[in-house]
Structures are given as structure tokens and as C-alpha cells.
Design a protein around this motif. Structure first.
Motif, PDB file in Angstrom:
ATOM      1  N   VAL A 136      -0.488  -0.123  -6.546  1.00  0.00           N
ATOM      2  CA  VAL A 136      -1.084  -0.553  -5.279  1.00  0.00           C
ATOM      3  C   VAL A 136      -2.531  -0.053  -5.226  1.00  0.00           C
ATOM      4  CG1 VAL A 136       1.074  -0.679  -3.971  1.00  0.00           C
ATOM      5  CG2 VAL A 136      -0.082   1.513  -4.170  1.00  0.00           C
ATOM      6  N   PRO A 137      -3.367  -0.653  -4.372  1.00  0.00           N
ATOM      7  CA  PRO A 137      -3.062  -1.750  -3.462  1.00  0.00           C
ATOM      8  C   PRO A 137      -2.874  -3.063  -4.211  1.00  0.00           C
ATOM      9  CG  PRO A 137      -5.411  -1.298  -3.417  1.00  0.00           C
ATOM     10  CD  PRO A 137      -4.791  -0.237  -4.277  1.00  0.00           C
ATOM     11  N   ALA A 138      -2.048  -3.909  -3.625  1.00  0.00           N
ATOM     12  CA  ALA A 138      -1.831  -5.247  -4.161  1.00  0.00           C
ATOM     13  C   ALA A 138      -1.736  -6.203  -2.982  1.00  0.00           C
ATOM     14  CB  ALA A 138      -0.551  -5.290  -4.988  1.00  0.00           C
ATOM     15  N   VAL A 139      -2.611  -7.190  -2.956  1.00  0.00           N
ATOM     16  CA  VAL A 139      -2.621  -8.165  -1.861  1.00  0.00           C
ATOM     17  C   VAL A 139      -2.096  -9.487  -2.407  1.00  0.00           C
ATOM     18  CG1 VAL A 139      -3.990  -9.295  -0.088  1.00  0.00           C
ATOM     19  CG2 VAL A 139      -4.629  -6.995  -0.868  1.00  0.00           C
ATOM     20  N   VAL A 140      -0.992  -9.953  -1.834  1.00  0.00           N
ATOM     21  CA  VAL A 140      -0.355 -11.182  -2.291  1.00  0.00           C
ATOM     22  C   VAL A 140      -0.728 -12.320  -1.347  1.00  0.00           C
ATOM     23  CG1 VAL A 140       1.823 -12.304  -2.877  1.00  0.00           C
ATOM     24  CG2 VAL A 140       1.565  -9.830  -3.205  1.00  0.00           C
ATOM     25  N   ASN A 152      -0.064 -15.969  -0.107  1.00  0.00           N
ATOM     26  CA  ASN A 152       0.882 -17.082   0.008  1.00  0.00           C
ATOM     27  C   ASN A 152       2.008 -17.051  -1.024  1.00  0.00           C
ATOM     28  OD1 ASN A 152       1.038 -18.937   2.095  1.00  0.00           O
ATOM     29  ND2 ASN A 152       0.516 -20.659   0.786  1.00  0.00           N
ATOM     30  N   GLY A 153       2.373 -15.857  -1.469  1.00  0.00           N
ATOM     31  CA  GLY A 153       3.461 -15.722  -2.412  1.00  0.00           C
ATOM     32  C   GLY A 153       3.140 -16.189  -3.809  1.00  0.00           C
ATOM     33  N   LYS A 154       1.858 -16.543  -4.060  1.00  0.00           N
ATOM     34  CA  LYS A 154       1.482 -17.173  -5.330  1.00  0.00           C
ATOM     35  C   LYS A 154       0.499 -16.375  -6.173  1.00  0.00           C
ATOM     36  CE  LYS A 154       1.959 -21.847  -3.394  1.00  0.00           C
ATOM     37  NZ  LYS A 154       1.228 -23.128  -3.142  1.00  0.00           N
ATOM     38  N   TYR A 155      -0.324 -15.561  -5.515  1.00  0.00           N
ATOM     39  CA  TYR A 155      -1.393 -14.867  -6.229  1.00  0.00           C
ATOM     40  C   TYR A 155      -1.421 -13.390  -5.834  1.00  0.00           C
ATOM     41  CZ  TYR A 155      -2.833 -19.785  -6.065  1.00  0.00           C
ATOM     42  OH  TYR A 155      -2.851 -21.160  -6.121  1.00  0.00           O
ATOM     43  N   ILE A 156      -1.788 -12.531  -6.776  1.00  0.00           N
ATOM     44  CA  ILE A 156      -1.890 -11.095  -6.496  1.00  0.00           C
ATOM     45  C   ILE A 156      -3.297 -10.620  -6.814  1.00  0.00           C
ATOM     46  CG2 ILE A 156      -1.025  -8.799  -7.084  1.00  0.00           C
ATOM     47  CD1 ILE A 156       1.583 -10.185  -7.990  1.00  0.00           C
ATOM     48  N   VAL A 157      -3.913  -9.953  -5.836  1.00  0.00           N
ATOM     49  CA  VAL A 157      -5.263  -9.409  -5.996  1.00  0.00           C
ATOM     50  C   VAL A 157      -5.173  -7.895  -5.898  1.00  0.00           C
ATOM     51  CG1 VAL A 157      -7.652  -9.510  -5.200  1.00  0.00           C
ATOM     52  CG2 VAL A 157      -6.125 -11.454  -4.780  1.00  0.00           C
ATOM     53  N   PHE A 169       0.837  -1.206   0.000  1.00  0.00           N
ATOM     54  CA  PHE A 169       0.000   0.000   0.000  1.00  0.00           C
ATOM     55  C   PHE A 169       0.868   1.252   0.000  1.00  0.00           C
ATOM     56  CE2 PHE A 169       1.313  -0.368   4.321  1.00  0.00           C
ATOM     57  CZ  PHE A 169       1.342   0.923   4.810  1.00  0.00           C
ATOM     58  N   TRP A 170       0.208   2.393  -0.188  1.00  0.00           N
ATOM     59  CA  TRP A 170       0.841   3.716  -0.053  1.00  0.00           C
ATOM     60  C   TRP A 170      -0.178   4.656   0.567  1.00  0.00           C
ATOM     61  CZ3 TRP A 170       0.310   8.062  -3.955  1.00  0.00           C
ATOM     62  CH2 TRP A 170       1.044   9.190  -3.549  1.00  0.00           C
ATOM     63  N   TYR A 171       0.261   5.505   1.486  1.00  0.00           N
ATOM     64  CA  TYR A 171      -0.643   6.403   2.202  1.00  0.00           C
ATOM     65  C   TYR A 171      -1.321   7.434   1.292  1.00  0.00           C
ATOM     66  CZ  TYR A 171       0.712   4.637   6.798  1.00  0.00           C
ATOM     67  OH  TYR A 171       0.906   3.839   7.899  1.00  0.00           O
ATOM     68  N   GLY A 172      -0.760   7.686   0.125  1.00  0.00           N
ATOM     69  CA  GLY A 172      -1.373   8.655  -0.785  1.00  0.00           C
ATOM     70  C   GLY A 172      -2.247   8.019  -1.848  1.00  0.00           C
ATOM     71  N   CYS A 173      -2.480   6.714  -1.740  1.00  0.00           N
ATOM     72  CA  CYS A 173      -3.243   5.968  -2.749  1.00  0.00           C
ATOM     73  C   CYS A 173      -4.734   5.956  -2.419  1.00  0.00           C
ATOM     74  CB  CYS A 173      -2.698   4.540  -2.835  1.00  0.00           C
ATOM     75  SG  CYS A 173      -3.764   3.381  -3.687  1.00  0.00           S
ATOM     76  N   THR A 174      -5.543   6.499  -3.322  1.00  0.00           N
ATOM     77  CA  THR A 174      -6.992   6.558  -3.111  1.00  0.00           C
ATOM     78  C   THR A 174      -7.602   5.174  -2.953  1.00  0.00           C
ATOM     79  OG1 THR A 174      -7.116   8.571  -4.444  1.00  0.00           O
ATOM     80  CG2 THR A 174      -9.176   7.393  -4.074  1.00  0.00           C
ATOM     81  N   TYR A 175      -7.182   4.238  -3.797  1.00  0.00           N
ATOM     82  CA  TYR A 175      -7.747   2.887  -3.738  1.00  0.00           C
ATOM     83  C   TYR A 175      -7.311   2.149  -2.476  1.00  0.00           C
ATOM     84  CZ  TYR A 175      -9.444   3.534  -8.468  1.00  0.00           C
ATOM     85  OH  TYR A 175     -10.117   3.999  -9.572  1.00  0.00           O
ATOM     86  N   CYS A 176      -6.099   2.447  -2.002  1.00  0.00           N
ATOM     87  CA  CYS A 176      -5.640   1.858  -0.732  1.00  0.00           C
ATOM     88  C   CYS A 176      -6.536   2.339   0.408  1.00  0.00           C
ATOM     89  CB  CYS A 176      -4.195   2.237  -0.453  1.00  0.00           C
ATOM     90  SG  CYS A 176      -3.009   1.624  -1.676  1.00  0.00           S
ATOM     91  N   PHE A 177      -6.871   3.624   0.361  1.00  0.00           N
ATOM     92  CA  PHE A 177      -7.745   4.213   1.391  1.00  0.00           C
ATOM     93  C   PHE A 177      -9.141   3.587   1.337  1.00  0.00           C
ATOM     94  CE2 PHE A 177     -10.727   7.766   2.539  1.00  0.00           C
ATOM     95  CZ  PHE A 177     -10.471   7.752   3.901  1.00  0.00           C
TER      96      PHE A 177
END
Length: 205
Positions: A172-176, A178-183, A52-60
Motif C-alpha cells: 500500500v497505498p494502492a488506489v483501485v 473501477n475494479g480495473k486498474y491499480i495505481v 492504506f495502512w496507518y503505519g505506511c509512510t507512503y500512505c501518509f
């Protein structure tokens, strides 16, 4: 008797709907498969890592859904955050996050930082602004500034960038999972896909 039958049918329909929804999550559309999976931090658990990043709208926008999910995650999941440092601006926020961890104030500052940038419209995204923000939580500016540029924090930044490169992240945001998939995304669907992938990994165990 009719009510009992109707209740049973309703339950069956609900289960089938959930299964159908889960079945609709497909690689390349709802999530990305990592070509070279990474080793996770805790091998006997299913790792979920949020970039994530604190300035990212989608992260918020994603954060409230993430917070709700974190309140109910099972013991077999190991969750951790990794602040993205892929640009000079993002690195400022990543350093601030790692400083908050090192000083033990992260739990008190993480959400307020997001809200300051969006709800409060204060744009706390650079070193000087971060330093002033953290004084509200008992961190002297001198201490913050010293730690901000320290070797320990710089090492964390290098680790974050190394992971971002390995996962070939472009945003970002990017949720990984188990090291195998990125959402990726900024709504509740992200959590649904993460849960689907966690269950997928759980069944393999």
C-alpha cells in the motif's frame, strides 16, 4: 492583437502539454491492469477505492493529495477507503479504522491517526494504543476493545483481505479505479493517473 495571439498560443500549449502528460500514462508502468476486474459497489458510478495502512509512510505522504482531490471530485465518482489487513500488524490498524466507522468518529480520527504516527511520532499501531487514542474522541476503552474483536469488525477484515487477494496487492497505498486498474505511489502523480483512468472509464460510459 499580439497579446491575444500569445494568450491563445499559451492556452493551446497548456492543453497539448496536459494531453501529452495523460498520453504518457501507460499500463505496466504508471498503473496495473487487473486481469479479472471486480464488480464495483455502485454500478452507475466510477468507483475509486484506496487501500492504506496507518503505519505506511507512503500512505501518509499520499493523504494530503488525496484530501485535496476529494474536495473536488465529480458526482459520478464513488470513493471509499479500505484499510489493508494483509499482516497481523496491518490488521490492528484496519480493525481500528472499522471501529471508528461503526462508532461514527472516522471523520474526526482518520487524519489525526496518521499525524500521530508520523508528525507526532507516537506509533499508534496496536490495539492498546488505539484504545487510548480513541478516548480523546469520547470512545471509552471498554467499548472500543469490545467492538475491536467483534464479529462485525472481523467480517470487515475478511472482506478487506478477500479484495486484496483478488487485486493481488503486495503493498500500500494502492488506489483501485473501477475494479480495473491499480495505481501505486505516494505523490501527486497518483492522483493524476487516477484522474486519467477515471476519464478513460467515463468515456466508456
Amino acid at each position: 492583437m499580439k497579446n491575444f495571439i500569445l494568450t491563445g498560443l499559451t492556452a493551446i500549449v497548456a492543453v497539448l502539454s496536459t494531453q501529452t502528460m495523460a498520453a504518457d500514462f501507460v499500463a505496466g508502468k504508471d498503473y496495473t491492469v487487473v486481469q479479472n476486474p471486480e464488480k464495483t459497489s455502485v454500478p452507475n458510478k466510477i468507483e475509486v477505492r484506496e487501500f492504506f495502512w496507518y503505519g505506511c509512510t507512503y500512505c501518509f505522504k499520499l493523504e494530503p493529495h488525496m484530501q485535496t482531490w476529494l474536495k473536488k471530485i465529480p458526482n459520478d465518482i464513488y470513493f471509499l477507503r479500505t484499510p489493508a489487513a494483509m499482516t497481523p500488524m496491518w490488521e490492528q490498524g484496519a480493525r481500528a479504522y472499522y471501529v471508528s466507522e461503526a462508532l461514527g468518529v472516522r471523520k474526526r480520527t482518520h487524519l489525526p491517526l496518521f499525524h500521530a504516527n508520523f508528525s507526532g511520532n507516537q506509533k499508534i499501531l496496536q490495539k492498546d494504543a488505539f484504545a487510548k487514542f480513541f478516548t480523546r474522541y469520547g470512545v471509552p476503552e471498554k467499548q472500543f476493545n469490545s467492538m475491536f474483536d467483534s464479529f462485525a469488525i472481523t467480517s470487515k477484515i475478511a472482506e478487506s483481505n478477500q479484495l486484496a487477494r483478488k487485486y493481488q496487492l503486495t503493498g500500500v497505498p494502492a488506489v483501485v479505479v473501477n475494479g480495473k486498474y491499480i495505481v501505486q505511489g505516494g505523490d501527486e502523480k497518483v492522483i493524476q493517473v487516477v484522474e486519467y483512468l477515471v476519464d478513460k472509464e467515463r468515456k466508456k460510459k
